[in-house]
Design a protein around this motif. Structure first.
Motif, mmCIF file in Angstrom:
data_model
loop_
_atom_site.group_PDB
_atom_site.id
_atom_site.type_symbol
_atom_site.label_atom_id
_atom_site.label_comp_id
_atom_site.label_asym_id
_atom_site.label_seq_id
_atom_site.Cartn_x
_atom_site.Cartn_y
_atom_site.Cartn_z
ATOM 1 N N SER A 41 1.069 -1.736 0.153
ATOM 2 C CA SER A 41 0.140 0.003 -0.344
ATOM 3 C C SER A 41 1.054 1.032 -0.213
ATOM 4 C CB SER A 41 -0.693 -0.096 0.887
ATOM 5 O OG SER A 41 0.050 0.115 2.967
ATOM 6 N N TRP A 42 1.881 1.109 0.648
ATOM 7 C CA TRP A 42 2.802 2.495 0.691
ATOM 8 C C TRP A 42 3.685 2.558 -0.797
ATOM 9 C CZ3 TRP A 42 3.708 6.200 4.229
ATOM 10 C CH2 TRP A 42 4.763 6.854 3.611
ATOM 11 N N GLU A 43 3.494 1.806 -1.744
ATOM 12 C CA GLU A 43 4.553 1.585 -2.588
ATOM 13 C C GLU A 43 3.600 2.173 -3.658
ATOM 14 O OE1 GLU A 43 5.150 -0.953 -1.298
ATOM 15 O OE2 GLU A 43 7.012 -0.597 -0.652
ATOM 16 N N THR A 44 1.919 2.153 -3.480
ATOM 17 C CA THR A 44 1.046 1.895 -4.643
ATOM 18 C C THR A 44 0.498 3.170 -3.790
ATOM 19 O OG1 THR A 44 -0.639 0.597 -3.513
ATOM 20 C CG2 THR A 44 0.703 -0.197 -5.292
ATOM 21 N N ARG A 91 -0.996 10.770 2.605
ATOM 22 C CA ARG A 91 -1.015 10.211 1.205
ATOM 23 C C ARG A 91 -2.285 9.591 0.612
ATOM 24 N NH1 ARG A 91 4.319 8.518 0.446
ATOM 25 N NH2 ARG A 91 3.579 6.267 -0.957
ATOM 26 N N ILE A 92 -2.412 9.071 -0.820
ATOM 27 C CA ILE A 92 -3.912 8.912 -1.477
ATOM 28 C C ILE A 92 -3.390 7.872 -2.400
ATOM 29 C CG2 ILE A 92 -5.717 9.460 -3.473
ATOM 30 C CD1 ILE A 92 -5.101 12.066 -3.349
ATOM 31 N N LEU A 93 -4.362 6.130 -1.550
ATOM 32 C CA LEU A 93 -4.266 5.555 -1.923
ATOM 33 C C LEU A 93 -4.746 4.494 -3.368
ATOM 34 C CD1 LEU A 93 -5.588 3.586 1.962
ATOM 35 C CD2 LEU A 93 -3.453 3.819 0.725
ATOM 36 N N GLU A 94 -4.488 3.540 -3.828
ATOM 37 C CA GLU A 94 -5.395 3.626 -4.349
ATOM 38 C C GLU A 94 -6.925 3.373 -4.673
ATOM 39 O OE1 GLU A 94 -3.269 -0.360 -5.293
ATOM 40 O OE2 GLU A 94 -2.511 0.393 -7.231
ATOM 41 N N SER A 95 -7.707 3.144 -3.483
ATOM 42 C CA SER A 95 -8.588 3.138 -3.410
ATOM 43 C C SER A 95 -9.965 4.629 -2.967
ATOM 44 C CB SER A 95 -9.697 2.034 -2.047
ATOM 45 O OG SER A 95 -8.719 2.610 -1.048
#
Length: 139
Positions: A41-44, A91-95
């Motif tokens: 989740s950090w890398e994406t 951070r903005i997650l993929e979701s």
């Protein structure tokens, strides 16, 4: 707990239309995000700065800035002068969920122009008591 165990961000005024921030994201917070949201989740996710104007104890988001993943400081251009500002790093997650890691101090930018008040005020110093001790100190 050491300084590096906690994420932090510091905001400073550069000029009436620019503020500068520097920040540190702790390894503890990175591991915590990966524990909660998944291993990668950090890398994406993408690093962001959210900029808020504070007026009458009300926060209004004025911009979201996508950061370079390797940066640890950033100059922020503002559209107005003479405002109170704070920023949040996260951070903005993929979701599309947003995670806030740290919140800065509040700063007030100066006016970007001269005062419109052109009234001249004079001070009568003839009534002041003078001290030769102080006077001699500055000679």
């Amino acid at each position: 707990m050491s300084f590096y165990d906690k994420s932090s961000i510091v905001l400073m005024v550069q000029n009436p239309y620019t503020v500068f921030c520097y920040y540190n994201i702790s390894d503890v917070d990175i591991r915590s995000i990966e524990d909660i949201y998944g291993k990668n989740s950090w890398e994406t996710s993408k690093p962001i700065l959210k900029v808020y104007e504070i007026c009458d104890n009300t926060e209004k988001e004025i911009s979201t800035i996508y950061l370079d993943p390797f940066a640890d400081n950033w100059y922020i251009n503002l559209n107005k002068d003479d405002i109170s500002v704070k920023v949040e790093i996260g951070r903005i997650l993929e979701s599309k969920d947003e995670i806030t890691l740290a919140v800065s101090n509040v700063v007030k930018t100066p006016r970007g122009k001269e005062s419109e008040n052109t009234q001249v005020l004079y001070l009568d110093t003839s009534l002041w008591k003078t001290s030769t001790k102080i006077y001699n100190y500055f000679l």
